[in-house]
Scaffold this motif. Structure first.
Motif, mmCIF file in Angstrom:
data_model
loop_
_atom_site.group_PDB
_atom_site.id
_atom_site.type_symbol
_atom_site.label_atom_id
_atom_site.label_comp_id
_atom_site.label_asym_id
_atom_site.label_seq_id
_atom_site.Cartn_x
_atom_site.Cartn_y
_atom_site.Cartn_z
ATOM 1 N N GLY A 56 0.622 -19.604 17.595
ATOM 2 C CA GLY A 56 1.243 -19.070 18.796
ATOM 3 C C GLY A 56 1.791 -17.675 18.622
ATOM 4 O O GLY A 56 2.288 -17.083 19.573
ATOM 5 N N GLN A 57 1.672 -17.109 17.415
ATOM 6 C CA GLN A 57 2.203 -15.773 17.154
ATOM 7 C C GLN A 57 1.079 -14.760 17.010
ATOM 8 O O GLN A 57 -0.036 -15.089 16.585
ATOM 9 C CB GLN A 57 3.037 -15.761 15.866
ATOM 10 N N GLN A 58 1.403 -13.509 17.369
ATOM 11 C CA GLN A 58 0.516 -12.395 17.077
ATOM 12 C C GLN A 58 0.936 -11.786 15.751
ATOM 13 O O GLN A 58 2.124 -11.546 15.513
ATOM 14 C CB GLN A 58 0.578 -11.311 18.144
ATOM 15 N N VAL A 59 -0.030 -11.507 14.914
ATOM 16 C CA VAL A 59 0.233 -10.838 13.644
ATOM 17 C C VAL A 59 -0.784 -9.713 13.492
ATOM 18 O O VAL A 59 -1.971 -9.961 13.270
ATOM 19 C CB VAL A 59 0.128 -11.808 12.449
ATOM 20 N N ASP A 60 -0.343 -8.477 13.638
ATOM 21 C CA ASP A 60 -1.201 -7.328 13.369
ATOM 22 C C ASP A 60 -1.151 -7.045 11.878
ATOM 23 O O ASP A 60 -0.071 -6.951 11.282
ATOM 24 C CB ASP A 60 -0.729 -6.109 14.151
ATOM 25 N N LEU A 61 -2.321 -6.932 11.252
ATOM 26 C CA LEU A 61 -2.414 -6.847 9.800
ATOM 27 C C LEU A 61 -2.837 -5.465 9.356
ATOM 28 O O LEU A 61 -3.725 -4.845 9.961
ATOM 29 C CB LEU A 61 -3.419 -7.890 9.290
ATOM 30 N N ASP A 62 -2.217 -4.988 8.284
ATOM 31 C CA ASP A 62 -2.547 -3.695 7.686
ATOM 32 C C ASP A 62 -3.510 -3.919 6.528
ATOM 33 O O ASP A 62 -3.164 -4.552 5.522
ATOM 34 C CB ASP A 62 -1.287 -2.996 7.185
ATOM 35 N N ALA A 63 -4.724 -3.425 6.669
ATOM 36 C CA ALA A 63 -5.722 -3.522 5.605
ATOM 37 C C ALA A 63 -5.524 -2.376 4.614
ATOM 38 O O ALA A 63 -5.144 -1.264 4.993
ATOM 39 C CB ALA A 63 -7.129 -3.481 6.192
ATOM 40 N N THR A 64 -5.804 -2.655 3.348
ATOM 41 C CA THR A 64 -5.616 -1.669 2.283
ATOM 42 C C THR A 64 -6.970 -1.234 1.741
ATOM 43 O O THR A 64 -7.757 -2.060 1.257
ATOM 44 C CB THR A 64 -4.774 -2.252 1.134
ATOM 45 N N LEU A 65 -7.266 0.062 1.823
ATOM 46 C CA LEU A 65 -8.532 0.583 1.311
ATOM 47 C C LEU A 65 -8.552 0.515 -0.206
ATOM 48 O O LEU A 65 -7.548 0.794 -0.875
ATOM 49 C CB LEU A 65 -8.729 2.028 1.764
ATOM 50 N N ALA A 66 -9.706 0.141 -0.758
ATOM 51 C CA ALA A 66 -9.853 0.096 -2.215
ATOM 52 C C ALA A 66 -9.811 1.512 -2.776
ATOM 53 O O ALA A 66 -10.455 2.416 -2.235
ATOM 54 C CB ALA A 66 -11.160 -0.589 -2.590
ATOM 55 N N PRO A 67 -9.100 1.730 -3.884
ATOM 56 C CA PRO A 67 -8.972 3.085 -4.422
ATOM 57 C C PRO A 67 -10.224 3.591 -5.125
ATOM 58 O O PRO A 67 -10.390 4.798 -5.294
ATOM 59 C CB PRO A 67 -7.799 2.963 -5.412
ATOM 60 N N ASP A 68 -11.102 2.667 -5.549
ATOM 61 C CA ASP A 68 -12.309 3.099 -6.268
ATOM 62 C C ASP A 68 -13.375 2.023 -6.145
ATOM 63 O O ASP A 68 -13.134 0.916 -5.648
ATOM 64 C CB ASP A 68 -11.993 3.387 -7.744
ATOM 65 N N VAL A 69 -14.573 2.364 -6.631
ATOM 66 C CA VAL A 69 -15.726 1.470 -6.498
ATOM 67 C C VAL A 69 -15.508 0.168 -7.249
ATOM 68 O O VAL A 69 -15.805 -0.929 -6.742
ATOM 69 C CB VAL A 69 -17.006 2.176 -6.992
ATOM 70 N N ARG A 70 -14.985 0.236 -8.445
ATOM 71 C CA ARG A 70 -14.814 -0.973 -9.250
ATOM 72 C C ARG A 70 -13.813 -1.929 -8.609
ATOM 73 O O ARG A 70 -14.038 -3.145 -8.585
ATOM 74 C CB ARG A 70 -14.361 -0.615 -10.669
ATOM 75 N N THR A 71 -12.726 -1.405 -8.097
ATOM 76 C CA THR A 71 -11.736 -2.263 -7.447
ATOM 77 C C THR A 71 -12.332 -2.915 -6.212
ATOM 78 O O THR A 71 -12.130 -4.112 -5.964
ATOM 79 C CB THR A 71 -10.497 -1.444 -7.063
#
Length: 465
Positions: A144-159
């Motif tokens: 019943g709740q809205q949750v807007d989520l912050d995605a985190t970009l990967a810092p490099d190819v391996r990660t």
């Protein structure tokens, strides 16, 4: 579930469409629980809209100018990163508040919108996972709740590559140059794929316990393929690779040195984004291979909304999950047979993870099927191979006379959920993979022959002969 094209005006203009993206979009489209009657078409549009909002009891939320609608048992919102809305990433909702840990997974649409639908009442941890990202910080919410989520970009190819499918990592292996050698390598490695997701973290990295005193990566691979209940079998397959064993050793060395897949996988698109996946954490860590059945394959109404049954070969277990109450249980499959000892899946080798004799078992249960009465049929060892009934080779039994069988290593058990009891059928043939016919005969395939049980006759006589 109401069809979007069932709305007055042809479909993609109705409230169901606005809830979770248009049919032309590729986000998850949730159900609309309201039934639309044709007489509503005669009402004025404003009155219709108000009535539908009240009837559906929707909770409307707004994010960056885009409306997302959720029912009281949904969680919804929008996923954004420093690049803006993130399309085609997974939103995962997990809870341990229920009797069995549950996770429900959906995919965002082109605007980064998501709805995790039909959640049991519990508190959930939500996070974002996707190609090009690292797992986001978990946020807590209830249905019943809205949750807007912050995605985190990967810092490099391996990660970024840590969440890539195993095949992307496996593709880093350098195959033989000659076509015939490539084919032989591929066919031999296929034996490994039967049990292992080669390329996942457990296979592309070397455990410290496997390093030993030798500095050779090839020696490490020889050691790691020889442990556990399938050690003799795995060691034999690895040895048969010959010179190509070095390619696997070189692969794990390159991974350890920081190399990773260069190209990311494509994110889910189109109808792939409509999937809703529910996972329950049932069974145990050592169940290994498990065959599951949820209903009679001949009649989908049998056991509807009932338990899911899984036979776990490595632990002699019938594991049971009720997807409605989210309760899991385990029933031991009975057997008086000796402990199984063989080179594949039953070698008495020590496991570097779990220790000694973890997979000692007797029933060796496999291949489940549900019949029209809701009973669970399975292949299992009842006794030792050399304790074959006399009628299996008797000239007085027409089957024994026609095709005498000196021994069988797996037989048949039947579990009745109504009573919680097992019936056991001592078969002359070795039972394994099966198929249930429309006339209630359960067939078992084997090399060069077919065995079967007439289930109606068994119910009448309970006589295995």
């Amino acid at each position: 579930m109401a069809r979007l094209d069932g709305w007055p005006g042809g479909g993609p203009e109705g409230p169901c469409d606005r809830r979770r993206g248009s049919p032309q979009g590729s986000g998850h489209h949730g159900r609309c629980p309201c039934l639309v009657r044709r007489k509503l078409m005669h009402l004025r549009q404003r009155t219709f809209a108000v009535a539908m909002v009240l009837a559906c009891s929707l909770v409307w939320v707004s994010a960056q100018g885009e409306d997302v609608a959720i029912d009281p048992d949904d969680i919804g919102g929008i996923v954004t990163s420093a690049n803006g809305p993130e399309a085609g990433v997974w939103v995962i909702a997990e809870t341990t508040d229920l009797p069995t840990k549950l996770a429900r997974i959906v995919v965002t649409d082109d605007q980064g919108r998501y709805v995790v639908p039909d959640l049991p009442d519990a508190r959930y941890d939500l996070f974002v996972r996707g190609y090009g990202l690292v797992d986001s910080v978990r946020q807590s919410a209830r249905p019943g709740q809205q949750v807007d989520l912050d995605a985190t970009l990967a810092p490099d190819v391996r990660t970024a590559a840590q969440v890539y499918p195993a095949a992307w990592w496996l593709n880093m292996i350098t195959p033989p140059a000659e076509p015939e050698a490539q084919l032989e390598f591929a066919l031999t490695m296929k034996t490994c794929y039967d049990c292992h997701q080669v390329g996942n973290k457990a296979t592309r990295e070397i455990l410290p316990a496997m390093l030993g005193s030798s500095g050779s990566s090839l020696d490490v691979w020889t050691r790691r393929t020889g442990v556990g209940p399938s050690g003799p079998g795995m060691a034999g397959v690895f040895t048969s690779l010959g010179p190509m064993r070095q390619a696997l050793a070189d692969w794990t060395d390159r991974v350890a040195a920081g190399e990773a897949p260069r190209e990311p996988p494509p994110r889910p698109a189109g109808v792939e984004r409509n999937l809703v996946i529910t996972l329950w954490d049932w069974g145990s860590e050592i169940d290994a291979r498990s065959d599951m059945a949820a209903g009679d394959i001949r009649d989908g109404t049998v056991n509807a909304n009932g338990p899911v049954y899984g036979v776990a070969e490595m632990t002699d277990s019938l594991t049971i999950l009720d997807p409605v109450t989210h309760r899991a249980s385990v029933v031991k499959v009975p057997s008086v047979a000796s402990i199984v000892v063989q080179g594949f899946n039953a070698a008495p080798n020590r496991s570097p993870h779990y220790g000694e004799s973890v997979w000692a078992r007797r029933a060796d249960v496999r291949s489940s099927a549900i019949d029209g009465k809701g009973r669970v049929w399975m292949a299992s060892r009842l006794r030792d191979r050399d304790q074959q009934p006399d009628f299996c080779t008797s000239s007085e039994n027409r089957f024994g006379a026609y095709y005498p069988i000196e021994g069988s290593s797996r037989h048949v058990s039947v579990y009745d959920p109504a009573t919680g009891e097992f019936e056991q059928i001592d078969t002359c043939f070795t039972a394994d993979h099966n198929q249930m016919s429309d006339d209630n005969v359960l067939y078992f395939g084997q090399t060069g022959a077919v065995g079967w049980i007439d289930m109606d006759i068994w119910d009448e006589t309970h006589d295995a002969e």
